[in-house]
Scaffold this motif. Sequence first.
Motif, short mmCIF file in Angstrom:
data_model
loop_
_atom_site.label_atom_id
_atom_site.label_comp_id
_atom_site.label_asym_id
_atom_site.label_seq_id
_atom_site.Cartn_x
_atom_site.Cartn_y
_atom_site.Cartn_z
N LEU A 110 4.62 3.53 9.16
CA LEU A 110 3.65 3.24 8.08
C LEU A 110 2.77 4.44 7.79
N PHE A 111 2.45 5.22 8.80
CA PHE A 111 1.67 6.44 8.60
C PHE A 111 2.50 7.49 7.86
N PHE A 112 3.75 7.69 8.27
CA PHE A 112 4.62 8.66 7.61
C PHE A 112 4.91 8.28 6.17
N LEU A 113 5.05 6.98 5.89
CA LEU A 113 5.34 6.52 4.53
C LEU A 113 4.09 6.43 3.65
N ARG A 114 2.95 6.79 4.20
CA ARG A 114 1.67 6.84 3.47
C ARG A 114 1.13 5.48 3.07
N PHE A 115 1.51 4.41 3.80
CA PHE A 115 0.90 3.11 3.57
C PHE A 115 -0.42 3.01 4.32
N ALA A 116 -0.54 3.70 5.44
CA ALA A 116 -1.76 3.72 6.23
C ALA A 116 -2.32 5.14 6.23
N LYS A 117 -3.64 5.25 6.12
CA LYS A 117 -4.28 6.57 6.10
C LYS A 117 -4.30 7.22 7.48
N SER A 118 -4.19 6.40 8.53
CA SER A 118 -4.15 6.94 9.88
C SER A 118 -3.21 6.09 10.73
N ARG A 175 8.69 13.35 8.69
CA ARG A 175 7.30 13.82 8.75
C ARG A 175 6.48 13.06 7.72
N ARG A 176 5.17 13.25 7.77
CA ARG A 176 4.28 12.70 6.75
C ARG A 176 4.20 13.74 5.63
N GLY A 177 5.13 13.66 4.74
CA GLY A 177 5.21 14.63 3.66
C GLY A 177 4.52 14.13 2.41
N PRO A 178 4.76 14.79 1.30
CA PRO A 178 4.18 14.36 0.03
C PRO A 178 4.74 13.01 -0.41
N ALA A 179 3.99 12.32 -1.24
CA ALA A 179 4.39 10.99 -1.70
C ALA A 179 5.74 11.02 -2.40
N SER A 180 6.03 12.09 -3.13
CA SER A 180 7.30 12.19 -3.83
C SER A 180 8.49 12.21 -2.86
N GLU A 181 8.25 12.67 -1.66
CA GLU A 181 9.29 12.71 -0.63
C GLU A 181 9.42 11.37 0.09
N THR A 182 8.31 10.70 0.32
CA THR A 182 8.34 9.46 1.09
C THR A 182 8.91 8.28 0.30
N VAL A 183 8.76 8.26 -1.02
CA VAL A 183 9.27 7.13 -1.81
C VAL A 183 10.79 7.07 -1.80
N LEU A 184 11.44 8.15 -1.39
CA LEU A 184 12.90 8.16 -1.30
C LEU A 184 13.39 7.44 -0.04
N CYS A 185 12.48 7.13 0.88
CA CYS A 185 12.85 6.51 2.16
C CYS A 185 12.88 4.99 2.11
N TYR A 186 12.34 4.39 1.05
CA TYR A 186 12.31 2.93 0.98
C TYR A 186 12.53 2.44 -0.44
N GLN A 187 12.85 1.16 -0.54
CA GLN A 187 13.05 0.49 -1.83
C GLN A 187 12.14 -0.73 -1.87
N LEU A 188 11.31 -0.85 -2.88
CA LEU A 188 10.45 -2.03 -3.03
C LEU A 188 11.29 -3.21 -3.48
N ILE A 189 11.04 -4.35 -2.87
CA ILE A 189 11.75 -5.59 -3.21
C ILE A 189 10.76 -6.53 -3.87
N ASP A 190 11.13 -7.10 -5.00
CA ASP A 190 10.22 -7.99 -5.72
C ASP A 190 10.26 -9.39 -5.18
#
Length: 82
Positions: free
Chosen positions: A7-15, A67-82
Motif C-alpha cells: 500500500l505504501f509502494f502503490l501510494r495509497f498510504a502516505k507512510s 519501489r515507491r516510484g511516481p504515480a504514473s509508474e504505480t498505476v500500471l501495477c493494479y486495475q481498479l474494479i468497479d
Amino acid sequence: MRIDKLLFFLRFAKSRSLAQNWAEAGHIRVNGRRVEKASLSIGVGDVITMPMGEIVVTLKLLSMPIRRGPASETVLCYQLID
C-alpha cells in the motif's frame, strides 16, 4: 510482499506505519477475507478492498511494484474494479 509495504509502494498510504495501522484495524480485505496483520503476504492476482475516504476501492494486483516510484509508474501495477 507485505500488505503494508504494498500500500505504501502503490501510494495509497502516505507512510508505511499508516498502512500498518489500517491493516491491523481490520479496514482492509484481501480476496474477501479481513486482514488483521500488516505482515500478510500479497501476490499477483489478489483482490484488495479498502475504504478511501467516503468510497470503497477495490483493485486487482497485476504486478508487484519494486519501489515507491511516481504515480504514473504505480498505476500500471493494479486495475481498479468497479
